[in-house]
Design an enzyme around this catalytic site. Structure first.
Site, short mmCIF file in Angstrom:
data_model
loop_
_atom_site.label_atom_id
_atom_site.label_comp_id
_atom_site.label_asym_id
_atom_site.label_seq_id
_atom_site.Cartn_x
_atom_site.Cartn_y
_atom_site.Cartn_z
N LYS A 62 10.36 3.59 4.20
CA LYS A 62 10.01 5.17 3.84
C LYS A 62 10.98 5.90 2.69
O LYS A 62 12.12 5.37 2.41
CB LYS A 62 10.43 6.04 5.16
CG LYS A 62 9.72 5.34 6.49
CD LYS A 62 8.60 6.02 6.48
CE LYS A 62 8.63 7.58 7.34
NZ LYS A 62 8.41 7.54 8.79
N LYS A 92 2.12 4.73 1.87
CA LYS A 92 1.82 5.02 3.28
C LYS A 92 1.65 6.64 3.10
O LYS A 92 2.17 7.52 2.80
CB LYS A 92 3.40 5.10 3.88
CG LYS A 92 3.27 5.56 5.34
CD LYS A 92 4.68 5.08 6.05
CE LYS A 92 4.21 5.22 7.49
NZ LYS A 92 3.74 6.34 7.77
N GLU A 103 0.97 -1.17 0.07
CA GLU A 103 0.15 -0.05 0.07
C GLU A 103 0.86 1.09 0.05
O GLU A 103 2.04 1.15 0.24
CB GLU A 103 -0.96 0.05 1.20
CG GLU A 103 -1.72 -1.10 1.23
CD GLU A 103 -2.41 -1.47 2.71
OE1 GLU A 103 -2.10 -0.31 3.74
OE2 GLU A 103 -3.25 -1.97 2.84
N CYS A 122 17.73 43.15 -12.88
CA CYS A 122 18.77 44.09 -12.96
C CYS A 122 18.73 44.78 -14.47
O CYS A 122 18.55 43.88 -15.30
CB CYS A 122 20.10 43.33 -12.91
SG CYS A 122 21.50 44.10 -13.68
N ASP A 146 0.45 10.17 3.69
CA ASP A 146 0.70 11.09 4.75
C ASP A 146 -0.14 12.22 5.30
O ASP A 146 -0.27 13.46 4.89
CB ASP A 146 1.96 12.02 4.18
CG ASP A 146 2.83 12.76 5.10
OD1 ASP A 146 2.77 12.37 6.36
OD2 ASP A 146 3.77 13.21 4.67
N CYS A 153 26.12 43.20 -17.49
CA CYS A 153 26.08 42.51 -16.11
C CYS A 153 26.89 41.25 -16.22
O CYS A 153 26.32 40.33 -17.00
CB CYS A 153 24.91 42.58 -15.55
SG CYS A 153 24.59 41.36 -14.16
N CYS A 198 21.95 46.22 -8.47
CA CYS A 198 22.42 44.83 -8.59
C CYS A 198 23.71 44.48 -7.91
O CYS A 198 24.70 45.21 -8.10
CB CYS A 198 22.61 44.60 -10.13
SG CYS A 198 23.42 42.96 -10.58
N CYS A 238 26.75 43.81 -10.85
CA CYS A 238 27.38 45.14 -11.68
C CYS A 238 26.84 46.46 -11.45
O CYS A 238 27.28 47.35 -11.86
CB CYS A 238 26.61 44.68 -13.15
SG CYS A 238 25.09 45.21 -13.33
N TYR A 268 -7.49 1.48 5.51
CA TYR A 268 -6.19 0.34 5.17
C TYR A 268 -6.14 -0.61 6.26
O TYR A 268 -5.23 -1.40 6.46
CB TYR A 268 -4.85 1.18 5.06
CG TYR A 268 -4.64 2.09 6.19
CD1 TYR A 268 -4.34 1.69 7.62
CD2 TYR A 268 -4.22 3.67 5.68
CE1 TYR A 268 -4.17 2.57 8.38
CE2 TYR A 268 -4.09 4.42 6.78
CZ TYR A 268 -3.85 4.23 8.00
OH TYR A 268 -3.65 4.87 8.96
S1 IVH Z 1 -1.40 0.43 8.89
C1 IVH Z 1 -1.33 -2.27 12.15
N1 IVH Z 1 -1.29 1.46 6.38
O1 IVH Z 1 1.22 5.27 9.38
C2 IVH Z 1 -1.18 -1.38 11.26
N2 IVH Z 1 -0.63 2.85 8.14
O2 IVH Z 1 3.54 4.81 11.04
C3 IVH Z 1 -1.37 -0.05 11.63
N3 IVH Z 1 -0.19 5.10 7.72
O3 IVH Z 1 -0.42 5.70 12.29
C4 IVH Z 1 -1.19 1.04 10.42
N4 IVH Z 1 -0.56 4.72 5.41
O4 IVH Z 1 -1.27 6.85 10.17
C5 IVH Z 1 -0.90 1.70 7.85
N5 IVH Z 1 -1.18 2.18 4.06
C6 IVH Z 1 -1.03 2.49 5.53
C7 IVH Z 1 -0.77 3.63 5.97
C8 IVH Z 1 -0.72 3.78 7.37
C9 IVH Z 1 -0.19 5.38 6.49
C10 IVH Z 1 -0.01 5.79 8.73
C11 IVH Z 1 -0.84 5.46 9.93
C12 IVH Z 1 0.08 4.87 10.83
C13 IVH Z 1 1.52 5.36 10.61
C14 IVH Z 1 2.31 4.23 11.24
#
Ligand code: IVH
Length: 694
Positions: free
Chosen positions: A341, A122, A120, A453, A124, A459, A435, A438, A231
């Site tokens: 990450k 991650k 998946e 400038c 933000d 220049c 400037c 120059c 998720y």
């Molecule tokens: S799973 C048991 N899946 O990352 C697993 N977390 O560092 C629980 N997050 O607090 C989290 N995308 O806010 C999971 N695809 C994803 C995620 C995800 C973002 C965040 C979430 C969690 C933090 C953990």
């Protein structure tokens, strides 16, 4: 009669919920905003007439309840966990080895088998837990410390991507976990609105999402463009009969026992999606073994900059829930998952000074001198501040702690100050009047954001940039004529105009800093090669304002010789396709300057003879429009796009009746569905290659 009104109300609610899903989950609305508004208006009118029909799950109830004095707290029935982090490929190999060894030991994986994962993004944003009872959203809470979070139910109810009522057969209790986030484009729009109203601007989409959700006034949250993706899950209880109670989950540390209807993570997400919850189907992906995980990481890394929202990595989860139970937990993170990450795109550091830089056209750019900081995978010491207004708008001051952003290959920029860390009065930035290179006056035209400038090629800074531009790959392509060399040759007075480049000899070059005999000879050879540029490249190399490489090529094709271009008046220039008054005026004025005409004559004297520009090719795909969706086995989307463009075709982001071909790869989504509905020709990678004659 009442029966038909109630039916109509129910139908409107279902329809609106469906449109919310298409809009907020698939980014693929089926109706216009006006049509959507009309449905909402009709529903509101019916509810006003029949208040007894109003239910808490009606979309009209998302406008936001009255403000709270403070958030209540919620104890999570099942703790909200965090994830272990990895950064390097080795971390992923180690994770896969740990998982595979344990599963083999438990007899869940054959000796030659690879572990199966669900991958998946991650996201933000911020983690949220939604509690549904008998299909109704009853509570929503932030993660807090994992055990206890804040009750943000009233705010969550305003997010259109989150169903107030589940579809189909919902269990008695269902806790859904996921991320609340804001799309980047919507974040930018929100900030513009905030700035126009003199209100707080947010540093990034994540802060904007968090700030919007942790708002005591839900009516404000209701105005914020928040989204949600599920998720994970917490407590699941009381599956309706008919749904096989396939699985009992009572892993140590999980608190309440859950009864689950599916035996894989992917299966669970499909089930959640079937209940109407937003799941990131576009990017979720199954993979095997460490190499499969790393492929996903690299693919997403390449696509990261083009995603509509920020991500800070990818997440790998062991797909089998039975395997997850065997793997268990360490501290507060599961052993069956890893967050891999990406290098952080933002960091904070000290703003030591603001200096100004002079560009090729005299543009003055304020540049932040920073305490070195590692961001976006490199150490950054300078970042752009764009222009004076931008500094004012962001209220950035020397002495501040600032947020620095470097996304992809984009030039690092200062996002804004961390106001909480500002101590005392700091001086405002003032644009210099002259400037720094120059000494010429710096002027800023009334309707322009950029100060310039006025020194022109007098220049040295502008001269250096002009020469570097001319030597660039898209211009005369003189390899070896780089920054350090141009710097020395301008500073010692040897290069005054572009024509002087063609008088350089290997002997004098070899005497310069960092130059040997061999590199001097190579450079002279490269300069010699550059004596036969196409006319378009030569025109581009001259560095006329507003004349990019495409315009230069078009103008070159139209006029055929440099003399024709130099003598053309604005009217004649306007006859070139795609050339408007700004470009025509700029070219015309450039060649009215005696010193610019002089440079052209000097170039000719030094043997520079431009070649006629090749006439455009029709291309086998001219006039054809393509839409790409899903993942192709060999080509990335960028590669496929390059091939299509090279053959004269066009690539568009959305499917319509005008689309000639839809190229669908693995996990193609709603675009494929739409293409099928419209009866368009659908190709796979091989089909595309065949069309390209490969
Ligand atoms: S799973 C048991 N899946 O990352 C697993 N977390 O560092 C629980 N997050 O607090 C989290 N995308 O806010 C999971 N695809 C994803 C995620 C995800 C973002 C965040 C979430 C969690 C933090 C953990």
């Amino acid at each position: 009669m009442a029966g038909t009104v109630a039916e109509r109300v129910a139908r409107l609610r279902a329809e609106i919920a469906q449109h919310n899903v298409r809009y907020y989950v698939y980014d693929d609305p089926e109706v216009s905003d006006a049509e959507y508004d009309a449905l909402m208006r009709e529903l509101t009118a019916l509810e006003t007439e029949h208040p007894d029909l109003i239910t808490p799950d009606s979309p009209t109830q998302r406008v936001g309840a009255a403000p709270l004095a403070e958030f209540g707290s919620v104890r999570h029935a099942v703790p909200m966990l965090s994830l272990g982090n990895g950064f390097e490929d080795e971390d992923v190999h180690a994770f896969d080895k740990r998982v595979s060894d344990t599963l083999r030991g438990a007899g869940l994986l054959g000796p030659a088998e690879q572990a199966q994962y669900f991958c998946e993004l991650k996201l933000d944003g911020l983690a949220i837990s939604l509690r549904y009872e008998n299909g109704e959203l009853v509570q929503a809470a932030t993660r807090g410390d994992g055990q206890t979070g804040e009750d943000v139910t009233a705010n969550i109810r305003t997010i259109k991507a989150i169903p107030l009522k589940l579809k189909g057969q919902a269990p008695a209790v269902l806790e859904v976990r996921g991320e609340v986030l804001m799309n980047r484009a919507e974040f930018e729009k929100l900030n513009q609105k905030q700035a126009a109203r003199g209100e707080k601007v947010f540093v990034n989409p994540r802060n904007a999402a968090a700030g919007s959700l942790r708002q005591l006034d839900p009516r404000i949250t209701a105005q914020r463009p928040l989204r949600f993706f599920a998720y994970s899950w917490g407590e699941v209880r009381g599956l309706p009969s008919g749904l096989a109670e396939a699985f009992d989950e009572s892993a140590p540390g999980m608190g309440a026992a859950s009864t689950l209807p599916r035996d894989t993570h992917g299966g669970m997400l499909e089930w959640l999606s079937g209940l109407g919850l937003p799941v990131n189907v576009r990017f979720n992906h199954k993979a095997q073994g460490a190499e499969g995980l790393l492929d996903f990481y690299r693919r997403i890394g390449a696509e990261r900059a083009g995603l509509p929202y920020d991500i800070d990595g990818v997440v790998y989860k062991v797909d089998s829930l039975a395997a997850q139970r065997v793997l268990g937990f360490v501290a507060r993170a599961p052993r069956w998952a890893l967050a891999h990450k990406f290098p952080a795109e933002e960091a904070t550091t000290d703003l030591l000074d603001i200096e100004v830089q002079v560009g090729r056209t005299g543009a003055i750019t304020p540049v932040a001198r920073l305490k070195p900081v590692f961001v976006g995978g490199v150490t950054v010491t300078n970042a752009t501040l764009h222009n004076e207004d931008e500094i004012r708008r962001k209220d950035v001051r020397v002495g501040d702690v600032v947020v620095v952003r470097r996304a992809g290959d984009v030039i690092p920029e200062v996002v804004g100050p961390v106001l909480e860390k500002r101590s005392g009065e700091l001086p405002l930035f003032v644009m210099p009047t002259h400037c720094p290179i120059c000494g010429s006056t710096i002027e800023r035209l009334e309707d322009e954001a950029i100060a310039r400038c006025t020194g022109g090629l007098f220049c040295p800074a502008q001269r250096k940039q002009t020469l570097l531009h001319a030597a660039g790959r898209k211009a005369l392509d003189i390899e070896g004529l780089g920054e350090k060399l141009v710097e020395q040759l301008v500073d010692n007075g040897r290069l005054k105009t572009l024509a002087d480049v063609f008088t350089l000899d290997a002997f004098e070059l070899a005497a310069l800093d960092r130059m040997g005999k061999k590199s001097a000879e190579n450079l002279v050879a490269a300069i010699d090669q550059a004596r036969r540029p196409s006319l378009g490249r030569l025109l581009f190399a001259l560095g006329i304002r507003h004349v990019g490489e495409t315009t230069a090529r078009d103008v070159a094709r139209h006029f055929g010789s440099i003399d024709n271009i130099m003598d053309a008046d604005e009217q004649a220039l306007l006859a070139v396709p795609d050339v408007g008054p700004v470009v025509a005026g700029s070219i015309y004025r450039f060649f009215r300057e005696a010193h610019n005409r002089d440079v052209v004559r000097q170039l000719e004297k030094q043997g520079v003879a431009p070649q006629a520009e090749a006439q455009p090719q029709g291309g086998s795909l001219a006039g054809k429009t393509f839409v790409l969706t899903g993942t192709m086995p060999n080509w990335s989307r960028d590669e496929a796009t390059r091939h299509i463009l090279a053959a004269g075709g066009k690539v568009s982001g959305s499917v319509s009746k005008k689309t000639s071909y839809v190229v669908a790869g693995e996990e193609a989504g709603s675009k494929l569905v739409k293409a099928q509905e419209l009866g368009l020709t659908i190709l796979d990678e091989d089909g595309l290659k065949a069309l390209l004659g490969q």
